[in-house]
Motif scaffolding. Structure first.
Motif, PDB file in Angstrom:
ATOM      1  N   ALA A  38       0.704  -1.311   0.369  1.00 42.38           N
ATOM      2  CA  ALA A  38      -0.130  -0.090  -0.014  1.00 42.38           C
ATOM      3  C   ALA A  38       0.967   1.194   0.128  1.00 42.38           C
ATOM      4  CB  ALA A  38      -0.916   0.293   1.379  1.00 42.38           C
ATOM      5  N   GLY A  39       2.204   1.032   0.243  1.00 41.74           N
ATOM      6  CA  GLY A  39       2.703   2.195   1.299  1.00 41.74           C
ATOM      7  C   GLY A  39       2.539   3.155  -0.379  1.00 41.74           C
ATOM      8  N   PRO A  40       3.784   2.836  -1.750  1.00 40.77           N
ATOM      9  CA  PRO A  40       3.400   3.853  -2.869  1.00 40.77           C
ATOM     10  C   PRO A  40       2.034   4.714  -3.398  1.00 40.77           C
ATOM     11  CG  PRO A  40       4.096   1.318  -3.372  1.00 40.77           C
ATOM     12  CD  PRO A  40       3.749   1.142  -2.365  1.00 40.77           C
ATOM     13  N   ALA A  41       1.034   3.733  -2.914  1.00 39.23           N
ATOM     14  CA  ALA A  41       0.046   4.470  -3.487  1.00 39.23           C
ATOM     15  C   ALA A  41      -0.212   5.811  -2.873  1.00 39.23           C
ATOM     16  CB  ALA A  41      -1.399   3.129  -4.498  1.00 39.23           C
ATOM     17  N   ILE A  42      -0.454   5.072  -1.572  1.00 40.28           N
ATOM     18  CA  ILE A  42      -0.776   5.973   0.083  1.00 40.28           C
ATOM     19  C   ILE A  42       0.954   7.386  -0.556  1.00 40.28           C
ATOM     20  CG2 ILE A  42      -0.690   6.722   2.257  1.00 40.28           C
ATOM     21  CD1 ILE A  42      -1.844   3.285   2.638  1.00 40.28           C
ATOM     22  N   GLY A  43       1.389   7.286  -0.705  1.00 40.86           N
ATOM     23  CA  GLY A  43       2.651   7.783  -0.832  1.00 40.86           C
ATOM     24  C   GLY A  43       2.059   9.383  -1.968  1.00 40.86           C
ATOM     25  N   SER A  44       1.535   8.735  -3.093  1.00 41.34           N
ATOM     26  CA  SER A  44       0.542   9.611  -4.358  1.00 41.34           C
ATOM     27  C   SER A  44      -0.364  10.691  -3.627  1.00 41.34           C
ATOM     28  CB  SER A  44       0.612   8.830  -5.145  1.00 41.34           C
ATOM     29  OG  SER A  44       1.696   8.273  -5.610  1.00 41.34           O
ATOM     30  N   LEU A  45      -1.028   9.490  -2.403  1.00 37.58           N
ATOM     31  CA  LEU A  45      -2.266  10.106  -2.041  1.00 37.58           C
ATOM     32  C   LEU A  45      -2.634  11.001  -0.792  1.00 37.58           C
ATOM     33  CD1 LEU A  45      -5.509  10.147  -2.134  1.00 37.58           C
ATOM     34  CD2 LEU A  45      -5.733   8.654  -0.309  1.00 37.58           C
TER      35      LEU A  45
ATOM     36  N   ALA B  64      -0.274   9.766  10.979  1.00 38.09           N
ATOM     37  CA  ALA B  64      -0.268  10.752  10.384  1.00 38.09           C
ATOM     38  C   ALA B  64      -1.224  10.257   9.397  1.00 38.09           C
ATOM     39  CB  ALA B  64       1.129  10.953   9.609  1.00 38.09           C
ATOM     40  N   LEU B  65      -1.402   9.613   8.543  1.00 40.39           N
ATOM     41  CA  LEU B  65      -2.516   9.130   7.848  1.00 40.39           C
ATOM     42  C   LEU B  65      -3.733   9.802   8.520  1.00 40.39           C
ATOM     43  CD1 LEU B  65      -3.053   8.047   5.172  1.00 40.39           C
ATOM     44  CD2 LEU B  65      -2.969   5.500   6.174  1.00 40.39           C
ATOM     45  N   ARG B  66      -4.341   8.882   9.666  1.00 36.25           N
ATOM     46  CA  ARG B  66      -5.409   9.710  10.640  1.00 36.25           C
ATOM     47  C   ARG B  66      -6.063  11.107  10.018  1.00 36.25           C
ATOM     48  NH1 ARG B  66      -5.054   6.397  14.417  1.00 36.25           N
ATOM     49  NH2 ARG B  66      -4.234   7.759  15.612  1.00 36.25           N
ATOM     50  N   VAL B  67      -5.191  11.844  10.801  1.00 37.62           N
ATOM     51  CA  VAL B  67      -4.909  13.223  10.713  1.00 37.62           C
ATOM     52  C   VAL B  67      -5.380  13.649   9.049  1.00 37.62           C
ATOM     53  CG1 VAL B  67      -3.854  15.363  10.861  1.00 37.62           C
ATOM     54  CG2 VAL B  67      -3.885  12.814  12.498  1.00 37.62           C
ATOM     55  N   ALA B  68      -4.371  13.264   8.101  1.00 42.18           N
ATOM     56  CA  ALA B  68      -4.893  13.980   7.108  1.00 42.18           C
ATOM     57  C   ALA B  68      -5.822  13.093   5.990  1.00 42.18           C
ATOM     58  CB  ALA B  68      -3.699  13.069   5.836  1.00 42.18           C
ATOM     59  N   VAL B  69      -6.788  12.381   7.101  1.00 43.91           N
ATOM     60  CA  VAL B  69      -7.829  11.713   5.888  1.00 43.91           C
ATOM     61  C   VAL B  69      -9.595  12.201   7.014  1.00 43.91           C
ATOM     62  CG1 VAL B  69      -7.100   9.499   4.570  1.00 43.91           C
ATOM     63  CG2 VAL B  69      -8.528   9.023   6.831  1.00 43.91           C
ATOM     64  N   LEU B  70      -9.070  12.663   8.064  1.00 43.79           N
ATOM     65  CA  LEU B  70     -10.179  12.959   9.380  1.00 43.79           C
ATOM     66  C   LEU B  70     -11.311  14.586   8.315  1.00 43.79           C
ATOM     67  CD1 LEU B  70     -11.145  11.859  11.762  1.00 43.79           C
ATOM     68  CD2 LEU B  70      -9.869  13.312  12.945  1.00 43.79           C
ATOM     69  N   GLY B  71     -12.108  14.086   8.392  1.00 41.63           N
ATOM     70  CA  GLY B  71     -12.682  15.146   8.115  1.00 41.63           C
ATOM     71  C   GLY B  71     -12.888  15.363   6.354  1.00 41.63           C
ATOM     72  N   ASP B  72     -12.062  14.768   5.580  1.00 39.26           N
ATOM     73  CA  ASP B  72     -12.312  14.946   4.528  1.00 39.26           C
ATOM     74  C   ASP B  72     -12.534  13.666   4.041  1.00 39.26           C
ATOM     75  OD1 ASP B  72     -11.499  15.174   1.693  1.00 39.26           O
ATOM     76  OD2 ASP B  72      -9.030  15.796   2.193  1.00 39.26           O
ATOM     77  N   PRO B  73     -13.764  13.295   3.328  1.00 36.13           N
ATOM     78  CA  PRO B  73     -14.472  12.058   3.236  1.00 36.13           C
ATOM     79  C   PRO B  73     -13.726  12.000   1.352  1.00 36.13           C
ATOM     80  CG  PRO B  73     -15.703  14.144   3.616  1.00 36.13           C
ATOM     81  CD  PRO B  73     -15.239  14.530   3.492  1.00 36.13           C
ATOM     82  N   ALA B  74     -13.657  12.714   0.758  1.00 37.80           N
ATOM     83  CA  ALA B  74     -13.203  12.455  -0.941  1.00 37.80           C
ATOM     84  C   ALA B  74     -11.745  11.322  -0.778  1.00 37.80           C
ATOM     85  CB  ALA B  74     -12.226  13.553  -1.492  1.00 37.80           C
ATOM     86  N   ARG B  75     -10.708  11.386  -0.272  1.00 34.30           N
ATOM     87  CA  ARG B  75      -9.447  11.660   0.574  1.00 34.30           C
ATOM     88  C   ARG B  75      -9.816  10.010   1.446  1.00 34.30           C
ATOM     89  NH1 ARG B  75      -4.459  15.085   3.207  1.00 34.30           N
ATOM     90  NH2 ARG B  75      -3.068  14.674   1.775  1.00 34.30           N
ATOM     91  N   LEU B  76     -10.369  10.262   2.629  1.00 31.53           N
ATOM     92  CA  LEU B  76     -10.943   8.211   3.159  1.00 31.53           C
ATOM     93  C   LEU B  76     -11.395   7.600   2.218  1.00 31.53           C
ATOM     94  CD1 LEU B  76     -10.908   6.861   5.048  1.00 31.53           C
ATOM     95  CD2 LEU B  76     -12.923   8.237   5.492  1.00 31.53           C
ATOM     96  N   ALA B  77     -12.503   8.053   1.190  1.00 31.11           N
ATOM     97  CA  ALA B  77     -12.688   7.291   0.070  1.00 31.11           C
ATOM     98  C   ALA B  77     -11.342   6.722  -0.498  1.00 31.11           C
ATOM     99  CB  ALA B  77     -14.060   7.693  -0.740  1.00 31.11           C
ATOM    100  N   ALA B  78     -10.956   7.997  -1.062  1.00 32.90           N
ATOM    101  CA  ALA B  78      -9.603   7.682  -1.721  1.00 32.90           C
ATOM    102  C   ALA B  78      -8.753   5.865  -1.361  1.00 32.90           C
ATOM    103  CB  ALA B  78      -8.776   8.649  -2.164  1.00 32.90           C
ATOM    104  N   LEU B  79      -8.076   6.501  -0.070  1.00 36.44           N
ATOM    105  CA  LEU B  79      -7.699   5.607   0.773  1.00 36.44           C
ATOM    106  C   LEU B  79      -8.398   4.555   0.660  1.00 36.44           C
ATOM    107  CD1 LEU B  79      -5.714   5.018   2.648  1.00 36.44           C
ATOM    108  CD2 LEU B  79      -7.031   6.363   4.589  1.00 36.44           C
ATOM    109  N   GLU B  80      -9.790   4.177   0.941  1.00 35.91           N
ATOM    110  CA  GLU B  80     -10.411   3.148   1.469  1.00 35.91           C
ATOM    111  C   GLU B  80     -10.041   2.052  -0.038  1.00 35.91           C
ATOM    112  OE1 GLU B  80     -13.657   4.273   2.399  1.00 35.91           O
ATOM    113  OE2 GLU B  80     -13.630   3.677   4.965  1.00 35.91           O
ATOM    114  N   ALA B  81      -9.950   2.665  -1.753  1.00 36.66           N
ATOM    115  CA  ALA B  81     -10.134   1.744  -2.892  1.00 36.66           C
ATOM    116  C   ALA B  81      -8.471   1.672  -2.627  1.00 36.66           C
ATOM    117  CB  ALA B  81     -10.328   3.260  -3.703  1.00 36.66           C
TER     118      ALA B  81
END
Length: 208
Positions: free
Chosen positions: A55-62, A77-94
């Motif tokens: 997962a590292g490379p794709a998360i590094g791009s996001l 750091a990842l949790r902080v970055a996606v907290l309150g950002d539904p679009a970013r969270l959806a991209a992470l889940e994908a």
């Protein structure tokens, strides 16, 4: 229970879930101690986030700020970055969910001869994983017990707990959708008896 009465040439698949602080990991360990193969979705995520993980490379791009120099993912750091950002969270889940499901499929293939297997999935209902299970076990506890357990963890506070609970299905709804529940506030011995009874029931109902 969706298909425990149908002929099968595979294990009974029991999905285990529960909100944070409900005792899910301890319950999963009870199944493992009794010889039931357990697939831990959160452990799979840890492996995917480790240095060299898929997962590292794709998360590094996001979320570049969440990836360390060695390629491992900083979960805080990842949790902080996606907290309150539904679009970013959806991209992470994908990115993450398909990789975890791939590991789950490999696990099931490796344990095709077992009478019963356990899929330990924190966001089981939230990700639609119940469709891959024959029955669902939800671990639960009263809200005050849950809160005390979680706030005793290092780095946790009321705001962090509220943020986590906001993205999890309420415990009441989980229990309503479960085939089985275990109240972990009733003690270790009670939970062990419940696990033993559930293993006996599911393996007895499984043809062959």
């Amino acid at each position: 229970m969706s298909s425990a009465n149908s002929p099968r040439d595979r294990p009974v698949i029991l999905g285990l879930t529960g909100s944070i602080g409900m005792g899910k990991s301890a319950t999963a360990a009870m199944f493992a101690a009794r010889g039931v193969p357990v697939h831990d979705a959160d452990a799979a995520v840890h492996a995917l986030y480790a240095a060299g993980g898929e997962a590292g490379p794709a998360i590094g791009s996001l979320v570049p700020e969440a990836v360390r120099a060695d390629g491992s993912v900083d979960r805080n750091a990842l949790r902080v970055a996606v907290l309150g950002d539904p679009a970013r969270l959806a991209a992470l889940e994908a990115i993450v969910h398909p990789l975890v499901q791939e590991r789950s499929r490999a696990f099931l293939a490796d344990h095709a001869d077992a009478p019963l297997v356990l899929l330990d999935i924190p966001l089981l209902f939230e990700t639609g994983a119940e469709e891959r299970c024959d029955a669902i076990l939800v671990v639960t506890a009263p809200p005050q017990v849950q809160r005390a357990r979680v706030l005793a963890r290092p780095g946790m506070d009321a705001a962090a707990l509220a943020a986590i609970l906001a993205k999890q299905m309420p415990d009441e709804e989980k229990r309503a959708r479960a085939d089985f529940t275990i109240d972990t506030s009733l003690g270790f011995a009670h939970a062990e008896r419940e696990v033993d009874a559930l293993i006996a029931r599911l393996t007895r109902e499984s043809p062959g």
